[in-house]
Design a protein around this motif. Structure first.
Motif, PDB file in Angstrom:
ATOM      1  N   GLY A  33       0.804  -1.218   0.000  1.00  0.00           N
ATOM      2  CA  GLY A  33       0.000   0.000   0.000  1.00  0.00           C
ATOM      3  C   GLY A  33       0.830   1.257   0.000  1.00  0.00           C
ATOM      4  O   GLY A  33       0.332   2.347  -0.307  1.00  0.00           O
ATOM      5  N   ASP A  34       2.125   1.126   0.340  1.00  0.00           N
ATOM      6  CA  ASP A  34       3.031   2.280   0.378  1.00  0.00           C
ATOM      7  C   ASP A  34       3.934   2.332  -0.860  1.00  0.00           C
ATOM      8  O   ASP A  34       5.039   2.873  -0.807  1.00  0.00           O
ATOM      9  CB  ASP A  34       3.908   2.230   1.629  1.00  0.00           C
ATOM     10  CG  ASP A  34       3.188   2.750   2.857  1.00  0.00           C
ATOM     11  OD1 ASP A  34       2.111   3.345   2.697  1.00  0.00           O
ATOM     12  OD2 ASP A  34       3.710   2.565   3.975  1.00  0.00           O
ATOM     13  N   GLU A  35       3.456   1.789  -1.990  1.00  0.00           N
ATOM     14  CA  GLU A  35       4.299   1.710  -3.180  1.00  0.00           C
ATOM     15  C   GLU A  35       4.766   3.091  -3.652  1.00  0.00           C
ATOM     16  O   GLU A  35       5.939   3.275  -4.004  1.00  0.00           O
ATOM     17  CB  GLU A  35       3.545   1.005  -4.310  1.00  0.00           C
ATOM     18  CG  GLU A  35       3.393  -0.498  -4.128  1.00  0.00           C
ATOM     19  CD  GLU A  35       2.274  -0.877  -3.173  1.00  0.00           C
ATOM     20  OE1 GLU A  35       2.161  -2.071  -2.842  1.00  0.00           O
ATOM     21  OE2 GLU A  35       1.512   0.026  -2.757  1.00  0.00           O
ATOM     22  N   ARG A  36       3.869   4.057  -3.659  1.00  0.00           N
ATOM     23  CA  ARG A  36       4.256   5.379  -4.144  1.00  0.00           C
ATOM     24  C   ARG A  36       5.293   6.035  -3.229  1.00  0.00           C
ATOM     25  O   ARG A  36       6.278   6.612  -3.707  1.00  0.00           O
ATOM     26  CB  ARG A  36       3.035   6.281  -4.285  1.00  0.00           C
ATOM     27  CG  ARG A  36       3.391   7.637  -4.880  1.00  0.00           C
ATOM     28  CD  ARG A  36       2.172   8.467  -5.220  1.00  0.00           C
ATOM     29  NE  ARG A  36       2.562   9.704  -5.878  1.00  0.00           N
ATOM     30  CZ  ARG A  36       1.716  10.602  -6.354  1.00  0.00           C
ATOM     31  NH1 ARG A  36       0.408  10.387  -6.265  1.00  0.00           N
ATOM     32  NH2 ARG A  36       2.158  11.696  -6.934  1.00  0.00           N
ATOM     33  N   ALA A  37       5.085   5.932  -1.926  1.00  0.00           N
ATOM     34  CA  ALA A  37       6.050   6.503  -0.982  1.00  0.00           C
ATOM     35  C   ALA A  37       7.401   5.795  -1.090  1.00  0.00           C
ATOM     36  O   ALA A  37       8.456   6.436  -0.987  1.00  0.00           O
ATOM     37  CB  ALA A  37       5.509   6.401   0.439  1.00  0.00           C
ATOM     38  N   ALA A  38       7.384   4.484  -1.313  1.00  0.00           N
ATOM     39  CA  ALA A  38       8.631   3.739  -1.466  1.00  0.00           C
ATOM     40  C   ALA A  38       9.366   4.177  -2.725  1.00  0.00           C
ATOM     41  O   ALA A  38      10.595   4.348  -2.725  1.00  0.00           O
ATOM     42  CB  ALA A  38       8.339   2.240  -1.511  1.00  0.00           C
ATOM     43  N   ALA A  39       8.618   4.353  -3.809  1.00  0.00           N
ATOM     44  CA  ALA A  39       9.233   4.818  -5.057  1.00  0.00           C
ATOM     45  C   ALA A  39       9.841   6.204  -4.878  1.00  0.00           C
ATOM     46  O   ALA A  39      10.946   6.489  -5.371  1.00  0.00           O
ATOM     47  CB  ALA A  39       8.187   4.838  -6.169  1.00  0.00           C
ATOM     48  N   LYS A  40       9.155   7.075  -4.167  1.00  0.00           N
ATOM     49  CA  LYS A  40       9.667   8.422  -3.916  1.00  0.00           C
ATOM     50  C   LYS A  40      10.970   8.373  -3.140  1.00  0.00           C
ATOM     51  O   LYS A  40      11.941   9.065  -3.482  1.00  0.00           O
ATOM     52  CB  LYS A  40       8.627   9.246  -3.154  1.00  0.00           C
ATOM     53  CG  LYS A  40       9.063  10.687  -2.896  1.00  0.00           C
ATOM     54  CD  LYS A  40       7.960  11.472  -2.200  1.00  0.00           C
ATOM     55  CE  LYS A  40       8.399  12.923  -1.974  1.00  0.00           C
ATOM     56  NZ  LYS A  40       7.340  13.704  -1.293  1.00  0.00           N
ATOM     57  N   LEU A  41      11.032   7.542  -2.092  1.00  0.00           N
ATOM     58  CA  LEU A  41      12.261   7.404  -1.316  1.00  0.00           C
ATOM     59  C   LEU A  41      13.377   6.832  -2.167  1.00  0.00           C
ATOM     60  O   LEU A  41      14.532   7.287  -2.097  1.00  0.00           O
ATOM     61  CB  LEU A  41      12.007   6.511  -0.099  1.00  0.00           C
ATOM     62  CG  LEU A  41      13.225   6.218   0.790  1.00  0.00           C
ATOM     63  CD1 LEU A  41      13.840   7.503   1.330  1.00  0.00           C
ATOM     64  CD2 LEU A  41      12.831   5.278   1.939  1.00  0.00           C
ATOM     65  N   PHE A  42      13.071   5.832  -3.000  1.00  0.00           N
ATOM     66  CA  PHE A  42      14.086   5.237  -3.861  1.00  0.00           C
ATOM     67  C   PHE A  42      14.674   6.277  -4.806  1.00  0.00           C
ATOM     68  O   PHE A  42      15.897   6.333  -5.015  1.00  0.00           O
ATOM     69  CB  PHE A  42      13.473   4.080  -4.659  1.00  0.00           C
ATOM     70  CG  PHE A  42      14.470   3.296  -5.453  1.00  0.00           C
ATOM     71  CD1 PHE A  42      15.257   2.331  -4.843  1.00  0.00           C
ATOM     72  CD2 PHE A  42      14.635   3.525  -6.807  1.00  0.00           C
ATOM     73  CE1 PHE A  42      16.194   1.608  -5.572  1.00  0.00           C
ATOM     74  CE2 PHE A  42      15.564   2.805  -7.544  1.00  0.00           C
ATOM     75  CZ  PHE A  42      16.341   1.845  -6.929  1.00  0.00           C
ATOM     76  N   VAL A  43      13.826   7.134  -5.370  1.00  0.00           N
ATOM     77  CA  VAL A  43      14.305   8.186  -6.272  1.00  0.00           C
ATOM     78  C   VAL A  43      15.136   9.211  -5.504  1.00  0.00           C
ATOM     79  O   VAL A  43      16.184   9.667  -5.985  1.00  0.00           O
ATOM     80  CB  VAL A  43      13.122   8.858  -6.993  1.00  0.00           C
ATOM     81  CG1 VAL A  43      13.583  10.105  -7.743  1.00  0.00           C
ATOM     82  CG2 VAL A  43      12.476   7.878  -7.961  1.00  0.00           C
ATOM     83  N   GLU A  44      14.709   9.582  -4.314  1.00  0.00           N
ATOM     84  CA  GLU A  44      15.474  10.523  -3.503  1.00  0.00           C
ATOM     85  C   GLU A  44      16.875   9.995  -3.205  1.00  0.00           C
ATOM     86  O   GLU A  44      17.847  10.742  -3.213  1.00  0.00           O
ATOM     87  CB  GLU A  44      14.745  10.807  -2.186  1.00  0.00           C
ATOM     88  CG  GLU A  44      13.476  11.633  -2.349  1.00  0.00           C
ATOM     89  CD  GLU A  44      12.676  11.740  -1.057  1.00  0.00           C
ATOM     90  OE1 GLU A  44      13.042  11.042  -0.077  1.00  0.00           O
ATOM     91  OE2 GLU A  44      11.693  12.506  -1.035  1.00  0.00           O
ATOM     92  N   GLU A  45      16.981   8.694  -2.971  1.00  0.00           N
ATOM     93  CA  GLU A  45      18.268   8.074  -2.640  1.00  0.00           C
ATOM     94  C   GLU A  45      19.172   7.906  -3.864  1.00  0.00           C
ATOM     95  O   GLU A  45      20.401   7.915  -3.741  1.00  0.00           O
ATOM     96  CB  GLU A  45      18.029   6.702  -2.002  1.00  0.00           C
ATOM     97  CG  GLU A  45      17.354   6.744  -0.654  1.00  0.00           C
ATOM     98  CD  GLU A  45      18.300   7.149   0.452  1.00  0.00           C
ATOM     99  OE1 GLU A  45      19.504   6.864   0.353  1.00  0.00           O
ATOM    100  OE2 GLU A  45      17.834   7.775   1.433  1.00  0.00           O
ATOM    101  N   HIS A  46      18.580   7.773  -5.071  1.00  0.00           N
ATOM    102  CA  HIS A  46      19.371   7.368  -6.236  1.00  0.00           C
ATOM    103  C   HIS A  46      19.105   8.212  -7.479  1.00  0.00           C
ATOM    104  O   HIS A  46      19.323   7.747  -8.592  1.00  0.00           O
ATOM    105  CB  HIS A  46      19.094   5.898  -6.569  1.00  0.00           C
ATOM    106  CG  HIS A  46      19.262   4.964  -5.419  1.00  0.00           C
ATOM    107  ND1 HIS A  46      18.211   4.425  -4.736  1.00  0.00           N
ATOM    108  CD2 HIS A  46      20.391   4.501  -4.810  1.00  0.00           C
ATOM    109  CE1 HIS A  46      18.663   3.641  -3.763  1.00  0.00           C
ATOM    110  NE2 HIS A  46      19.977   3.671  -3.781  1.00  0.00           N
ATOM    111  N   ARG A  47      18.640   9.425  -7.321  1.00  0.00           N
ATOM    112  CA  ARG A  47      18.228  10.225  -8.479  1.00  0.00           C
ATOM    113  C   ARG A  47      19.333  10.335  -9.531  1.00  0.00           C
ATOM    114  O   ARG A  47      19.087  10.147 -10.731  1.00  0.00           O
ATOM    115  CB  ARG A  47      17.789  11.624  -8.046  1.00  0.00           C
ATOM    116  CG  ARG A  47      17.372  12.512  -9.233  1.00  0.00           C
ATOM    117  CD  ARG A  47      16.813  13.831  -8.792  1.00  0.00           C
ATOM    118  NE  ARG A  47      15.506  13.674  -8.152  1.00  0.00           N
ATOM    119  CZ  ARG A  47      14.375  13.574  -8.814  1.00  0.00           C
ATOM    120  NH1 ARG A  47      14.367  13.601 -10.159  1.00  0.00           N
ATOM    121  NH2 ARG A  47      13.236  13.441  -8.172  1.00  0.00           N
TER     122      ARG A  47
END
Length: 208
Positions: free
Chosen positions: A57-71
């Motif tokens: 259910g937190d897929e969007r928040a997880a994707a956002k964190l992943f992008v923040e870490e590896h942009r």
């Protein structure tokens, strides 16, 4: 309930040790982990990345964190080709990663999904098709989507006469696919003031 699980309920996390969760909690944890797929080229890859852990259910928040870490690493990928990210994560997570990167912007409505790509292409896709059959989204030959190229949807709407009919859309050079999804998008999106009507047995919109 462990403190780590409490943290995951608050937001996705990186750098955690799953052994600190109890067995029942571990079963509920998902992760973004870039591994690729055996047999496919590993050339189009972001390189080594930190895993992101999240609850369903937190897929969007997880994707956002992943992008923040590896942009920086993600922005080097060529998303027009197969990449290890695409073959490593669920399609919904991949969609949200592209959304957070600005490669694609998703807007979901009751019956359709608007996907706007960085190259200017707009897809308007049946929502059920988008969510349940991601491998069959991007085709104009199956009656479940429309595509608009080289023109914004606002400009397309402004160019067409009132009333706006199926025939008008089918005849437009920038439009391909099932134009009824475009009509549904215009009817639903707040920025377009219009009402559905029927003209010569065709679906149409009366502009206000």
């Amino acid at each position: 309930m462990t403190k780590l699980y409490d943290a995951l309920q608050e937001s996705p996390q990186t750098g955690i040790n799953l052994s600190n969760l109890n067995p029942e909690e571990r079963q509920q944890v998902r992760q973004i982990s870039i591994t690729g797929t055996k047999g496919l080229s590993q050339s189009n890859t972001p390189g080594r990345t930190a895993d992101v852990y999240y609850l369903e259910g937190d897929e969007r928040a997880a994707a956002k964190l992943f992008v923040e870490e590896h942009r920086e690493a993600l922005e080097r990928l060529d998303f027009s080709k197969k990449d290890t990210l695409q073959t490593s994560v669920p399609r919904e997570v991949y969609d949200w990663i592209l959304h957070e990167l600005g490669e694609r912007t998703l807007t979901k409505y009751e019956r359709v999904v608007l996907e706007e790509r960085s190259n200017g292409t707009r897809w308007i896709i049946d929502r059920t098709r988008f969510e349940q059959h991601p491998d069959r989204r991007y085709t104009v030959n199956e009656g479940k989507s429309a595509r608009v190229d080289e023109l914004s949807l606002a400009d397309l709407y402004a160019e067409l006469d009132d009333p706006l009919t199926e025939s008008d859309l089918r005849a437009h050079r920038a439009v391909a696919g099932n134009v009824r999804y475009l009509l549904e998008y215009f009817r639903t999106a707040e920025e377009f003031a219009c009402s559905p009507v029927t003209i010569n047995e065709e679906m149409a919109l009366r502009k206000h």
